[in-house]
Design an enzyme around this catalytic site. Structure first.
Site, mmCIF file in Angstrom:
data_model
loop_
_atom_site.group_PDB
_atom_site.id
_atom_site.type_symbol
_atom_site.label_atom_id
_atom_site.label_comp_id
_atom_site.label_asym_id
_atom_site.label_seq_id
_atom_site.Cartn_x
_atom_site.Cartn_y
_atom_site.Cartn_z
ATOM 1 N N TYR A 1 -10.013 -2.276 13.394
ATOM 2 C CA TYR A 1 -10.852 -1.790 14.494
ATOM 3 C C TYR A 1 -10.666 -0.311 14.799
ATOM 4 C CZ TYR A 1 -6.427 -2.668 16.861
ATOM 5 O OH TYR A 1 -5.097 -2.679 17.208
ATOM 6 N N GLY A 2 -9.805 0.374 14.070
ATOM 7 C CA GLY A 2 -9.527 1.784 14.359
ATOM 8 C C GLY A 2 -9.614 2.639 13.113
ATOM 9 N N THR A 3 -8.527 3.321 12.789
ATOM 10 C CA THR A 3 -8.528 4.260 11.659
ATOM 11 C C THR A 3 -8.591 3.583 10.301
ATOM 12 O OG1 THR A 3 -6.106 4.388 11.492
ATOM 13 C CG2 THR A 3 -7.210 5.944 13.012
ATOM 14 N N LEU A 4 -8.494 2.249 10.262
ATOM 15 C CA LEU A 4 -8.619 1.511 8.999
ATOM 16 C C LEU A 4 -10.056 1.071 8.716
ATOM 17 C CD1 LEU A 4 -5.368 -0.612 9.250
ATOM 18 C CD2 LEU A 4 -5.880 1.113 7.495
ATOM 19 N N GLU B 1 1.400 0.884 10.413
ATOM 20 C CA GLU B 1 1.493 0.429 11.804
ATOM 21 C C GLU B 1 2.946 0.344 12.275
ATOM 22 O OE1 GLU B 1 -1.146 0.722 13.107
ATOM 23 O OE2 GLU B 1 -2.776 -0.070 11.909
#
Length: 141
Positions: free
Chosen positions: A15-18, A86
């Site tokens: 849901y973010g930088t991935l 992470e």
């Protein structure tokens, strides 16, 4: 259910930088996936973070992202790379993120079980009190 109880070859909900087109997708996932499908995790709320978002497992929200299926033969290295990104170490109380299984709704119909990195509980407690919710649960950072 814990990360240790769940089959390791689940897809990932990101849901973010991935997400596709983002810096960490390009660096860690590009060319190592067989499917990237828009999806929603209805069991979470998304909070702003310093440079990246944090999902917190809680009712009443919805986080937008993609369901990423890793290519055969690449799963072990991808899992290790994402855990390292992470800074997730199973059972470490210093974790900012935990990797947990979740159930996501895939755009176009159906559901899938997937790994997701969420704010560790000590951080999640703080976010619930003082955090800023990302409108619509879709991070565009």
């Amino acid at each position: 259910m814990t990360a240790q109880d769940t089959p390791a070859d689940l897809p990932f909900f990101v849901y973010g930088t991935l997400r596709p087109g983002r810096c960490n997708h390009d660096r860690l996932l590009r060319g190592r996936t067989v499917a990237e499908v828009p999806a929603t995790w209805p069991g979470a709320v998304l909070y702003e973070g310093p440079g990246y978002p944090y999902a917190v497992a809680e009712a009443g929200g919805g986080v937008r992202g993609e369901l990423i299926t890793v290519a055969p033969g690449a799963y072990g290295p991808v899992l290790a790379a994402l855990d390292a990104l992470e800074e997730y170490r199973p059972g470490d109380p210093r974790n900012l993120y935990e990797r947990i299984p979740c159930e996501v709704r895939v755009d176009g119909g159906g559901t899938a079980r997937a790994w997701v990195y969420v704010a560790a509980e000590r951080l999640a407690r703080r976010l619930r009190v003082t955090g800023t919710v990302v409108p619509g649960g879709d991070w565009t950072g």
